[in-house]
Design an enzyme around this catalytic site. Structure first.
Site, mmCIF file in Angstrom:
data_model
loop_
_atom_site.group_PDB
_atom_site.id
_atom_site.type_symbol
_atom_site.label_atom_id
_atom_site.label_comp_id
_atom_site.label_asym_id
_atom_site.label_seq_id
_atom_site.Cartn_x
_atom_site.Cartn_y
_atom_site.Cartn_z
ATOM 1 C CD GLU B 70 10.372 33.474 -102.529
ATOM 2 O OE1 GLU B 70 9.123 33.356 -102.602
ATOM 3 O OE2 GLU B 70 11.012 34.305 -103.198
ATOM 4 C CD GLN B 92 15.760 37.457 -106.709
ATOM 5 O OE1 GLN B 92 14.716 38.070 -106.521
ATOM 6 N NE2 GLN B 92 16.059 36.921 -107.884
ATOM 7 C CG PHE B 93 16.997 39.864 -100.946
ATOM 8 C CD1 PHE B 93 17.955 40.844 -100.709
ATOM 9 C CD2 PHE B 93 16.359 39.844 -102.180
ATOM 10 C CE1 PHE B 93 18.264 41.789 -101.687
ATOM 11 C CE2 PHE B 93 16.660 40.782 -103.163
ATOM 12 C CZ PHE B 93 17.616 41.766 -102.911
ATOM 13 C CB ALA B 94 19.304 36.121 -95.817
ATOM 14 C CG ASP B 95 15.833 40.009 -95.630
ATOM 15 O OD1 ASP B 95 15.779 40.832 -94.712
ATOM 16 O OD2 ASP B 95 16.815 39.908 -96.400
ATOM 17 C CG HIS B 139 14.598 43.154 -99.890
ATOM 18 N ND1 HIS B 139 13.356 43.651 -99.588
ATOM 19 C CD2 HIS B 139 14.435 42.389 -100.990
ATOM 20 C CE1 HIS B 139 12.479 43.219 -100.489
ATOM 21 N NE2 HIS B 139 13.104 42.449 -101.341
#
Ligand SMILES: Cc1ncc(C[n+]2csc(CCOP(=O)(O)OP(=O)(O)O)c2C)c(N)n1
Ligand SMILES: [Mg+2]
Lengths: 322, 336
Positions: B70, B92-95, B139
């Site tokens: 990331e 893949q996830f905003a987290d 997630h």
């Protein structure tokens, strides 16, 4: 190492003269800034690069004007070597409107020049790894033939961003060259105490790229290995990790008393001084003339920056948005 | 600036994810400098299927699968923008904003500023956000307020297919970095989307999703639909709710919200994110600064709980506002 890798048609001796001129100019700049910090200081920290100028100038001498540079925090040799104006660099240090950042500076700052491909530095160590790989990706996508050179210290080499950038750059064969200035220290941390390998370059094979160790006090040798790495990158064969062995002459920042250090360099003697190593190859008269010119250039640029106005406070609100 | 709800005649109905996919394809066709990278976005077409078909059309050079890195995905996008391209990247996830926090909050947000305005940072980070049913505490978060707090980042929170498409197209054309929060729970919803590839939704323009007279509700993302449902339930009970979707939080169209409050005299902000220091707090503050004497009651917030999100889907739903929660709160606020 032969001269076949030098980036243009000048003779090797002409390159040496030009590198000497830049190295000695940066040396005078280092001494001038130190004098200023000792006399009156400024708002911010100055991380002296004295003693490391040779490798900075040598590596950048292998770049083309359009190539991209992400530099590290150790002095201003990188930005000057890439073609930036000394008054602008001093202006950044002194927080003057003539600085390349328009006066937001103070201390070791974010010199930048889009015109010279000087793309800046991240204040968090290791940010340049991922940005540099990304810029190299842009060159690959656009087919613009440019190479990106990224400088970093032995301490920064431990950042996770190195791992993430190195893997992707190697897999995609991005045109990027990593130049580690291993000066043996990361603030108070000795390299030997924090590295699992004797050299940073030893880690390169794990990323599928060549690792090259070079004497960082030998500017010409650094130019040669960098030129080879840049050629390789431009041919589309991917990144190279260069480790230039050098020594931190001063404290981490000017004023750091280094209580953690037993091997302090005393006085002004710089072991294996890159200025002397280059100077040996230049006739005395010519060298003196270059020295005098360099000193004058530095004095004039520093005075011009000192005399320039501070920025208006309105700069605070400038450049947040495009 | 406000746009109306009624779709023009040329609209057809499509899904939120299809709308995003169309925006990506159209912008990549329009401008060769636009490229995408992220995990599993190419051959797979994204874990949520958002980028399906794009690698086929644009090839693996412009639709690139990355390693699990990331910091490179975002930091590399920053560097690629400095090198003259327009990266549209997916976490893949905003987290995973936290995984790439230095790159998001320092490099994207501040590079231009720190370097004296010499560079622009035209990067879009697509962020599948919000609860989706059992994805767990790392997630499922709604992190848009955190993004809003760091100057230098634009923040989009589309709630409808048309806005997802129009805002994403604006984001890609914006010279500033944009964090684009797509709600995972909305990917399958359908709605009218303009047929033309020239329709953009400008940033900083709230949409009055339902006009009303008694009570203003500001809601984004998944909460917009719940607020609209609540409004329908409340209408027969004499509460005529005005529902406003800001659509972007940076810039925030506070004028539209203030104008509404001056008409209804009551305001409630609904958000999925945790209550404390969420964007509801910011909107409440700005409204009382600008329209204190128009308010007949305190500004209320109906928000996610101040807890991590449990993995269990039922417990998870209990952590975010339901339609019933909004109805209950609206009845109480109308009675104050
Ligand atoms: C991510 C991050 N951690 C820590 C620091 C603080 N810091 C600045 S320079 C430095 C030492 C860096 O050592 P090295 O990379 O070897 O470079 P050198 O200073 O020796 O040139 C530290 C710890 C920082 N700026 N960023
Ligand atoms: Mg070091």
């Amino acid at each position: 190492m032969t001269s076949t890798h030098v980036p243009d048609q000048r003779t090797r001796h002409e390159h040496l003269i030009e590198i000497y001129r830049k190295v000695v100019t940066v040396r005078f700049a280092e001494l001038r800034i130190r004098g200023h910090v000792e006399a009156e200081g400024f708002g911010g920290f100055w991380h002296p690069g004295i003693g490391q100028e040779g490798l900075q100038v040598g590596a950048i001498a292998a770049m083309q004007p359009a190539d991209y540079l992400y530099y590290a925090h150790r002095g201003l040799g990188y930005a000057y070597a890439k073609g930036m104006d000394l008054t602008a660099l001093f202006g950044d240090l002194l927080g003057r409107a003539v600085g390349s950042t328009g006066g937001k500076g103070g201390g070791t700052v974010h010199f930048a020049s889009a015109e010279h491909g000087v793309l800046g530095q991240g204040g968090t160590l290791g940010s340049n790894f991922v940005l540099g790989a990304g810029t190299a990706l842009a060159s690959q996508l656009l087919g613009d033939g440019r190479v990106t050179v990224v400088f970093f210290g032995d301490g920064a080499a431990a950042r996770g961003t190195w791992h993430e950038a190195a893997i992707q750059a190697s897999v995609w064969k991005l045109p990027v060259v990593w130049v580690c200035e291993n000066n043996g220290w990361a603030l108070s941390a000795r390299f030997e105490d924090q590295s699992p390998t004797p050299n940073v370059a030893d880690r390169a094979p794990a990323y599928g790229m060549p690792g090259v160790i070079v004497d960082g006090q030998d500017a010409m040798a650094v130019m040669d290995v960098t030129a080879q790495a840049i050629d390789r990158a431009r041919r589309g064969e991917g990144p190279t990790l260069i480790e230039a062995k050098t020594l931190r002459i001063r404290g981490h920042y000017e004023g750091d008393r280094q209580p953690y250090r037993q091997d302090q360099v005393q006085g002004d003697e710089i072991p294996n001084d890159p200025v002397h190593r280059l100077g040996e190859h230049i006739a005395v008269e010519e060298r003196r003339a270059i020295d005098a010119e360099a000193r004058r250039t530095v004095e004039e640029a520093f005075d011009a920056a000192l005399a320039a106005p501070r920025p208006d406070r309105s700069v605070i609100f400038e450049d947040v948005w495009a | 600036m406000t746009t109306t709800q009624a779709p023009p005649a040329t609209d057809r109905v499509t899904s939120y994810s299809r709308a995003i996919n169309e925006a990506l394809a159209e912008e990549m066709r329009r401008d060769e400098r636009v490229f995408m990278m992220g995990q599993d976005i190419g051959t797979l077409g994204g874990v949520f299927g958002l980028t399906r078909g794009l690698q086929e059309e644009f090839g693996p050079v412009r639709v690139r699968d990355t390693a699990i890195n990331e910091t490179f995905i975002v930091g590399g996008a920053a560097g690629a923008a400095l090198g003259g391209t327009i990266p549209v990247v997916e976490l893949q996830f905003a987290d995973f904003l936290f995984t790439a926090a230095d790159e998001v909050f320092h490099k994207l947000a501040k590079w231009r500023y720190m370097h004296g305005g010499q560079f622009t940072m035209p990067v879009v980070v697509r962020l599948p956000s919000g609860v989706v049913g059992g994805a767990g505490a790392e997630h499922s978060q709604s992190l848009e307020t955190i993004a809003m707090h760091v100057p230098g980042l634009k923040v989009a929170v589309p709630a409808t297919p048309a806005d997802a498409k129009g805002l994403l197209k604006s984001a890609i054309r914006d010279p500033n970095p944009v964090l684009f929060f797509e709600h995972k729970g909305l990917y399958r919803i359908k709605g009218p989307v303009p047929e033309s590839s020239d329709v953009l939704v400008p940033f900083g323009s709230a949409r009055v999703a339902r006009s009303g007279t008694n009570l203003t509700v500001v809601a984004t993302g998944l909460m917009l639909g719940r607020a609209l449902e609540a409004a329908e339930q409340l209408a027969p009970r004499g509460i005529d709710m005005e529902v406003i979707d800001p659509r972007t939080l940076v810039p925030l169209d506070i004028d539209t919200i203030v104008a509404s409050v001056e008409k209804t005299h009551r305001l409630m902000v609904v958000h999925e994110a945790s209550r404390t220091a969420g964007f509801g707090a910011e909107i409440a503050t700005q409204v009382q600064e600008r329209a204190f004497f128009s308010l007949d009651a305190p500004v209320w917030r109906v928000c996610g709980t101040d807890t991590p999100l449990p993995q269990d889907p039922d417990l998870e739903q209990a952590c975010i506002p339901s339609t019933d929660d909004i109805v209950t709160a609206a009845l109480a606020l109308a009675a104050v």
